[in-house]
Design an enzyme around this catalytic site. Structure first.
Site, PDB file in Angstrom:
ATOM      1  N   LYS A  75      -4.665  -3.730   4.052  1.00 45.94           N
ATOM      2  CA  LYS A  75      -3.409  -3.675   3.301  1.00 45.94           C
ATOM      3  C   LYS A  75      -2.360  -3.060   4.228  1.00 45.94           C
ATOM      4  O   LYS A  75      -2.667  -2.103   4.952  1.00 45.94           O
ATOM      5  CB  LYS A  75      -3.608  -2.814   2.042  1.00 45.94           C
ATOM      6  CG  LYS A  75      -2.381  -2.722   1.160  1.00 45.94           C
ATOM      7  CD  LYS A  75      -2.652  -1.938  -0.130  1.00 45.94           C
ATOM      8  CE  LYS A  75      -1.433  -1.862  -1.029  1.00 45.94           C
ATOM      9  NZ  LYS A  75      -1.691  -1.156  -2.304  1.00 45.94           N
ATOM     10  N   SER A 150      -0.405  -3.380  -6.708  1.00 42.24           N
ATOM     11  CA  SER A 150       0.331  -3.682  -5.506  1.00 42.24           C
ATOM     12  C   SER A 150      -0.515  -4.318  -4.395  1.00 42.24           C
ATOM     13  O   SER A 150       0.043  -4.885  -3.463  1.00 42.24           O
ATOM     14  CB  SER A 150       0.957  -2.400  -4.971  1.00 42.24           C
ATOM     15  OG  SER A 150      -0.037  -1.488  -4.560  1.00 42.24           O
ATOM     16  N   SER A 174      -3.677  -0.370  -8.624  1.00 43.31           N
ATOM     17  CA  SER A 174      -3.391  -1.389  -7.602  1.00 43.31           C
ATOM     18  C   SER A 174      -4.569  -1.998  -6.866  1.00 43.31           C
ATOM     19  O   SER A 174      -4.391  -2.965  -6.136  1.00 43.31           O
ATOM     20  CB  SER A 174      -2.423  -0.820  -6.572  1.00 43.31           C
ATOM     21  OG  SER A 174      -1.132  -0.882  -7.079  1.00 43.31           O
TER      22      SER A 174
END
Ligand code: GLN
Length: 483
Positions: A75, A150, A174
């Site tokens: 990420k 997210s 998330s």
């Protein structure tokens, strides 16, 4: 090769059925073919192939780990030295971190191959990946739907098999929410289990990194590498790291599952509820006992979170001032102009909303009414979980109120967007570990089941997830067009 799990691919590498260079090139080609998903912000083919070559050497030498040679992706919230780290923001669109996050170092040490950096909501604020400066990510199951957020780039990439597995971070849901919406397995560890060093901070008392994978077994392998005390992170917890795969095959006979009535009331889509009921029935067949419980303070989680998280973010994001990091406005006339324009131009709308909310909640006269009150509610929520987990082994419930919603559907309605995390946020306030596992489909869109355990009970959660995955196939489905 993309239909195989991390565990299977690792076996293939160790048996020399294929090399890491071959496997890496194969995934790089898939990333190239499926750019339309927008799951990656940065792809690093040269670095990946160099790491793959080094991994093949280790595999030949007999010094390889389970992750050696496995193509993974990070990420874009984890700092990577020499590779751009944007956090999904214009503010950091050119940021080259001077060091690696501990998590990145650990994967490097294990010999994993990094394919690139994954798209995400700006500074991890969002539930749909639409707040990214680099554009929305598309859900592989339906490209008109959001992948969740997210960690939406991570979930979409693993679901579409554009990486074997990925890292995510979870402040209010998330990891779990995008995992559920994209049909993959996600684990948010106990707060403090995985180092936050080099993981760009959103709300420091809630943020936690974790694995996003096809299966629970893969999550166990990834967590083995990610977990552990880190003296560079003052909130990292110094408890021994157990063998996460050792307990996977334990029987679930006699397992006590708690179902909080607050998780199954109004607001939960009835088809999602029916899918979850079928999953719970499967657990009964595995020998588990189901107990109805109640956690009366759960309903306060969203309002408490949306005071605490913005308050912490307003402090954390004050470092982005146009002087020290990232974006700087053109030709500032004085220092105030430099600050205001750099921040005004560098941050997106949702990030600004959070900074404003947080600054307000922390200001004199409002601190007691908002921030202090929210902290008290946080304590009550933790006590609800403590009481529940004293009577049951695991709490189960939905991850999201519905399957993935349409791109654009909730962007003008922040409250509706915030409510998509209604079942995940309380767990972060309490600091507990939780997982999302694929549990079926409603109209061809994936549904996730949430498993919540006691502090540091990741071994047990992985066991509970793995046993379900031995008798179901939901985690093996591949979205059409990515087979
Ligand atoms: N959707 C929540 C938020 O925007 C949670 C995000 C997260 O876990 N990073 O704050």
């Amino acid at each position: 090769m993309h239909t195989k799990t991390l565990a299977e691919l690792s076996l293939g590498l160790h048996k020399k059925t294929y090399s890491s260079v071959e496997l890496t090139q194969f995934f790089l080609n898939r990333i190239d073919q499926h750019q339309a998903l927008n799951s990656y912000i940065t792809v690093t083919p040269e670095l990946a192939l160099a790491q793959a070559k080094a991994a093949d050497q280790r595999l030949a030498d007999g010094t390889a780990d389970l992750l050696t040679g496995i193509p993974i992706a990070q990420k874009d919230i984890f700092c990577t030295q020499g590779v751009m780290t944007t956090c999904g923001s214009k503010m950091l669109a050119n940021f080259n971190a001077p060091y690696n996050a501990t998590v990145v170092d650990k994967f490097n040490l294990a010999g994993a191959v990094m394919l690139g950096k994954l798209n995400m909501d700006e500074f991890a604020m969002g539930s749909s990946n639409e707040t990214s400066y680099f554009g929305a990510v598309k859900n592989p199951w339906n490209i008109n739907s959001v992948p969740g957020g997210s960690s939406g780039g991570s979930a979409a990439a693993v679901s579409a098999r554009l990486a074997v597995c990925a890292t995510g971070t979870d402040t209010g849901g998330s990891i779990r929410q995008p995992a559920a919406l994209c049909g993959i397995t996600g684990l948010k560890p106990t707060y403090g289990r995985v180092s936050r060093y080099g993981m760009i901070a959103y709300a420091s008392s809630l943020d936690q990194g974790g694995p996003m994978t096809r299966s629970a077994e893969d999550a166990a392998i990834m967590l083995q590498t990610m977990a552990g005390f880190d003296e560079k992170d003052s909130t990292s917890v110094d408890v021994p790291v157990p063998d996460y795969r050792a307990g996977l095959n334990k029987s679930l006979v006699g397992l006590k599952i708690g179902l909080p009535k607050e998780f199954f009331g109004e607001g939960l889509d009835e088809n999602v509820a029916a899918t979850l009921a079928a999953a719970i029935a499967e657990y009964r067949k595995l020998g588990a006992e189901v107990i109805d419980i109640s956690m009366p303070n759960l309903k306060l989680a969203i309002p408490a979170y949306y005071v605490i998280a913005p308050a912490e973010c307003s402090a954390n994001l004050s470092r982005f001032d146009g002087v020290r990091y990232g974006y700087r406005c053109e030709s500032p006339v004085d220092l105030t102009d430099l600050y205001t324009r750099s921040r005004g131009e560098g941050f997106g709308k949702e990030v600004k909303r959070r900074i404003l909310m947080g600054t307000y909640a922390l200001s004199t006269g409002y601190y007691d009414a908002y921030y202090l009150k929210a902290q008290k509610i946080r304590r009550l929520i933790s006590e609800d979980f403590k009481a529940a987990l004293a009577t049951v082994d695991v709490i189960m419930g939905p991850v999201t109120p519905s399957t993935a919603f349409g791109i654009g559907e909730k962007m003008d309605d922040p409250i509706a967007m915030y409510l998509s995390d209604i079942y995940t946020i309380a767990i972060n306030l309490a600091g507990l570990p939780a997982m999302s596992i694929p549990a079926g489909f409603v109209a061809n869109m994936p549904v996730g089941l949430q498993l919540i355990g006691d502090y540091f009970a990741e071994v047990r959660l992985l066991n509970i997830a793995h046993q379900y995955q031995q008798v179901t196939d939901w985690h093996n489905f591949i979205p059409t067009g990515f087979e």
